[in-house]
Write a protein that holds these residues in place. Structure first.
Motif, PDB file in Angstrom:
ATOM      1  N   LEU A 174      51.367 -14.877 -26.326  1.00  0.00           N
ATOM      2  CA  LEU A 174      50.003 -15.255 -26.900  1.00  0.00           C
ATOM      3  C   LEU A 174      50.263 -16.759 -26.425  1.00  0.00           C
ATOM      4  O   LEU A 174      49.778 -16.991 -25.599  1.00  0.00           O
ATOM      5  N   LEU A 175      50.867 -17.262 -26.743  1.00  0.00           N
ATOM      6  CA  LEU A 175      51.679 -18.385 -26.816  1.00  0.00           C
ATOM      7  C   LEU A 175      51.812 -19.207 -25.004  1.00  0.00           C
ATOM      8  O   LEU A 175      51.153 -19.676 -24.615  1.00  0.00           O
ATOM      9  N   HIS A 176      52.443 -17.810 -24.732  1.00  0.00           N
ATOM     10  CA  HIS A 176      53.139 -18.207 -23.577  1.00  0.00           C
ATOM     11  C   HIS A 176      52.376 -18.488 -22.357  1.00  0.00           C
ATOM     12  O   HIS A 176      52.612 -18.799 -21.611  1.00  0.00           O
ATOM     13  N   THR A 177      51.917 -16.905 -22.526  1.00  0.00           N
ATOM     14  CA  THR A 177      50.272 -16.791 -22.018  1.00  0.00           C
ATOM     15  C   THR A 177      49.238 -18.071 -21.486  1.00  0.00           C
ATOM     16  O   THR A 177      48.858 -18.041 -20.895  1.00  0.00           O
ATOM     17  N   LEU A 178      49.119 -18.289 -22.423  1.00  0.00           N
ATOM     18  CA  LEU A 178      47.819 -19.406 -22.483  1.00  0.00           C
ATOM     19  C   LEU A 178      48.530 -20.963 -21.770  1.00  0.00           C
ATOM     20  O   LEU A 178      47.816 -21.536 -20.909  1.00  0.00           O
ATOM     21  N   GLU A 179      50.253 -20.806 -22.116  1.00  0.00           N
ATOM     22  CA  GLU A 179      50.674 -21.981 -21.466  1.00  0.00           C
ATOM     23  C   GLU A 179      50.142 -21.938 -20.152  1.00  0.00           C
ATOM     24  O   GLU A 179      50.126 -23.238 -18.713  1.00  0.00           O
ATOM     25  N   ASN A 180      50.536 -20.852 -19.462  1.00  0.00           N
ATOM     26  CA  ASN A 180      51.114 -20.169 -17.926  1.00  0.00           C
ATOM     27  C   ASN A 180      49.377 -20.252 -16.826  1.00  0.00           C
ATOM     28  O   ASN A 180      48.946 -20.822 -16.012  1.00  0.00           O
ATOM     29  N   GLU A 181      48.718 -19.427 -18.216  1.00  0.00           N
ATOM     30  CA  GLU A 181      47.492 -19.442 -17.479  1.00  0.00           C
ATOM     31  C   GLU A 181      46.179 -20.286 -17.546  1.00  0.00           C
ATOM     32  O   GLU A 181      45.570 -19.964 -16.934  1.00  0.00           O
ATOM     33  N   LEU A 182      46.419 -20.784 -18.988  1.00  0.00           N
ATOM     34  CA  LEU A 182      44.968 -21.930 -19.286  1.00  0.00           C
ATOM     35  C   LEU A 182      45.803 -23.468 -18.639  1.00  0.00           C
ATOM     36  O   LEU A 182      45.294 -23.909 -17.520  1.00  0.00           O
ATOM     37  N   PHE A 183      47.354 -23.690 -19.587  1.00  0.00           N
ATOM     38  CA  PHE A 183      47.711 -25.239 -20.144  1.00  0.00           C
ATOM     39  C   PHE A 183      47.862 -25.759 -18.592  1.00  0.00           C
ATOM     40  O   PHE A 183      47.651 -26.072 -18.325  1.00  0.00           O
ATOM     41  N   SER A 184      48.529 -24.298 -17.425  1.00  0.00           N
ATOM     42  CA  SER A 184      49.139 -24.768 -16.686  1.00  0.00           C
ATOM     43  C   SER A 184      48.512 -25.217 -15.633  1.00  0.00           C
ATOM     44  O   SER A 184      48.637 -26.320 -14.656  1.00  0.00           O
ATOM     45  N   HIS A 185      46.632 -25.717 -16.063  1.00  0.00           N
ATOM     46  CA  HIS A 185      45.891 -26.215 -15.070  1.00  0.00           C
ATOM     47  C   HIS A 185      45.535 -26.911 -15.308  1.00  0.00           C
ATOM     48  O   HIS A 185      44.983 -28.178 -14.548  1.00  0.00           O
ATOM     49  N   ILE A 186      45.516 -27.615 -16.105  1.00  0.00           N
ATOM     50  CA  ILE A 186      44.825 -28.780 -16.939  1.00  0.00           C
ATOM     51  C   ILE A 186      45.475 -29.768 -15.901  1.00  0.00           C
ATOM     52  O   ILE A 186      44.071 -31.167 -16.038  1.00  0.00           O
ATOM     53  N   GLU A 187      46.126 -30.661 -15.623  1.00  0.00           N
ATOM     54  CA  GLU A 187      46.692 -31.739 -15.009  1.00  0.00           C
ATOM     55  C   GLU A 187      46.052 -31.542 -13.796  1.00  0.00           C
ATOM     56  O   GLU A 187      45.267 -32.579 -13.812  1.00  0.00           O
ATOM     57  N   ALA A 188      45.774 -30.433 -13.356  1.00  0.00           N
ATOM     58  CA  ALA A 188      44.904 -30.539 -11.931  1.00  0.00           C
ATOM     59  C   ALA A 188      43.284 -30.728 -12.208  1.00  0.00           C
ATOM     60  O   ALA A 188      42.658 -31.782 -11.758  1.00  0.00           O
ATOM     61  N   LEU A 189      43.030 -30.428 -13.625  1.00  0.00           N
ATOM     62  CA  LEU A 189      42.235 -30.949 -14.341  1.00  0.00           C
ATOM     63  C   LEU A 189      41.381 -32.119 -14.460  1.00  0.00           C
ATOM     64  O   LEU A 189      40.630 -32.782 -14.238  1.00  0.00           O
ATOM     65  N   GLU A 190      42.446 -32.597 -15.540  1.00  0.00           N
ATOM     66  CA  GLU A 190      42.187 -34.196 -15.904  1.00  0.00           C
ATOM     67  C   GLU A 190      42.019 -34.651 -14.276  1.00  0.00           C
ATOM     68  O   GLU A 190      41.258 -36.064 -14.674  1.00  0.00           O
ATOM     69  N   LYS A 191      43.346 -34.536 -13.818  1.00  0.00           N
ATOM     70  CA  LYS A 191      43.080 -35.787 -12.402  1.00  0.00           C
ATOM     71  C   LYS A 191      42.220 -35.730 -11.670  1.00  0.00           C
ATOM     72  O   LYS A 191      42.260 -36.515  -9.893  1.00  0.00           O
ATOM     73  N   ASN A 192      41.061 -34.025 -11.297  1.00  0.00           N
ATOM     74  CA  ASN A 192      40.913 -33.720 -10.385  1.00  0.00           C
ATOM     75  C   ASN A 192      40.917 -34.139  -9.068  1.00  0.00           C
ATOM     76  O   ASN A 192      40.435 -34.787  -8.393  1.00  0.00           O
ATOM     77  N   GLN A 193      41.859 -32.935  -9.215  1.00  0.00           N
ATOM     78  CA  GLN A 193      42.790 -33.317  -8.377  1.00  0.00           C
ATOM     79  C   GLN A 193      41.823 -32.183  -7.078  1.00  0.00           C
ATOM     80  O   GLN A 193      41.720 -31.747  -7.048  1.00  0.00           O
ATOM     81  N   LYS A 194      42.360 -32.482  -5.318  1.00  0.00           N
ATOM     82  CA  LYS A 194      42.021 -31.064  -4.673  1.00  0.00           C
ATOM     83  C   LYS A 194      42.555 -30.090  -5.159  1.00  0.00           C
ATOM     84  O   LYS A 194      41.509 -28.926  -4.773  1.00  0.00           O
ATOM     85  N   THR A 195      43.174 -28.908  -6.115  1.00  0.00           N
ATOM     86  CA  THR A 195      43.349 -28.191  -6.797  1.00  0.00           C
ATOM     87  C   THR A 195      42.440 -27.686  -7.746  1.00  0.00           C
ATOM     88  O   THR A 195      42.200 -26.895  -8.542  1.00  0.00           O
ATOM     89  N   ALA A 196      41.043 -29.274  -8.493  1.00  0.00           N
ATOM     90  CA  ALA A 196      40.879 -28.835  -9.209  1.00  0.00           C
ATOM     91  C   ALA A 196      39.672 -28.085  -9.435  1.00  0.00           C
ATOM     92  O   ALA A 196      40.002 -26.362 -10.143  1.00  0.00           O
ATOM     93  N   ASP A 197      38.988 -27.065  -7.722  1.00  0.00           N
ATOM     94  CA  ASP A 197      37.910 -26.314  -7.898  1.00  0.00           C
ATOM     95  C   ASP A 197      38.701 -25.176  -8.213  1.00  0.00           C
ATOM     96  O   ASP A 197      38.308 -23.737  -9.013  1.00  0.00           O
ATOM     97  N   LYS A 198      40.037 -24.775  -7.458  1.00  0.00           N
ATOM     98  CA  LYS A 198      40.278 -23.380  -7.588  1.00  0.00           C
ATOM     99  C   LYS A 198      41.279 -23.686  -8.900  1.00  0.00           C
ATOM    100  O   LYS A 198      41.014 -22.289  -9.548  1.00  0.00           O
TER     101      LYS A 198
END
Length: 198
Positions: A93-117
């Motif tokens: 489950l930790l692995h799933t959290l990393e892949n499905e949720l926390f892999s998107h943190i960078e896009a959210l933190e930096k508000n990149q073009k991919t942030a909405d996705k």
């Protein structure tokens, strides 16, 4: 004494601070400005990222590895299940959290073009967890565990990241409030993190 090099707004560092405070251990948190990192971070972590745990000659990076080490070295209260089958499930489950949720943190933190996705993906993944909390207090049942530690920083930052889960997520948000009222969680918050929620 253990030293944790920790980003004041970094969700991965936040996880490690939660574990250290939950354990009530003797440690020092060294705040790192993520926009102006000291050179020694790159020396002790080849990826030049926080968190980094230094315990005498041992240097660890990656939050889940750090947290498992702390949990095994200081087993009270135990945050990973004692049973090998449950522990394997928790790691999965930790692995799933990393892949499905926390892999998107960078896009959210930096508000990149991919942030909405990224926002939409994280929202959809979190909404899939809602039924779990209709029947149980925490991710693995009635006991607070490493899985709750892992997801807590993201739940704390939902508003900050512009993620609205809507009314159907009420059981998940009640679960989040249970975590946010734990003393270990409260003590682990930096002033910058406190400012993320109104």
């Amino acid at each position: 004494m253990m030293n944790l090099y920790s980003g004041t707004t970094d969700p991965f560092s936040h996880r490690c601070r939660i574990v250290l405070f939950e354990k009530g251990m003797d440690f020092q948190v060294i705040d790192v400005d993520l926009f102006n990192k000291p050179e020694d971070i790159a020396v002790i972590n080849p990826y030049n990222r926080v968190p980094v745990l230094v315990d005498r000659d041992l240097v660890l990076y990656e939050s889940n590895i750090i947290n498992e080490y702390i949990d095994e070295r200081f087993p009270h209260p135990q945050l990973m299940p004692p049973d090998p089958i449950m522990r394997a499930r928790a790691r999965q489950l930790l692995h799933t959290l990393e892949n499905e949720l926390f892999s998107h943190i960078e896009a959210l933190e930096k508000n990149q073009k991919t942030a909405d996705k990224a926002r939409a993906h994280v929202r959809d993944q979190l909404l899939q967890l809602v039924p779990m909390f209709v029947k149980q207090k925490y991710m693995l049942g009635d006991e607070f565990s490493m899985l709750d530690v892992a997801i807590a920083p993201l739940l704390w930052r939902l508003e900050h990241y512009g993620i609205d889960l809507g009314k159907t997520a009420a059981p998940l948000m009640k679960y989040a409030e249970r975590i946010f009222t734990r003393q270990g969680f409260i003590d682990a918050l930096t002033p910058s993190e406190r400012a993320m929620r109104r």
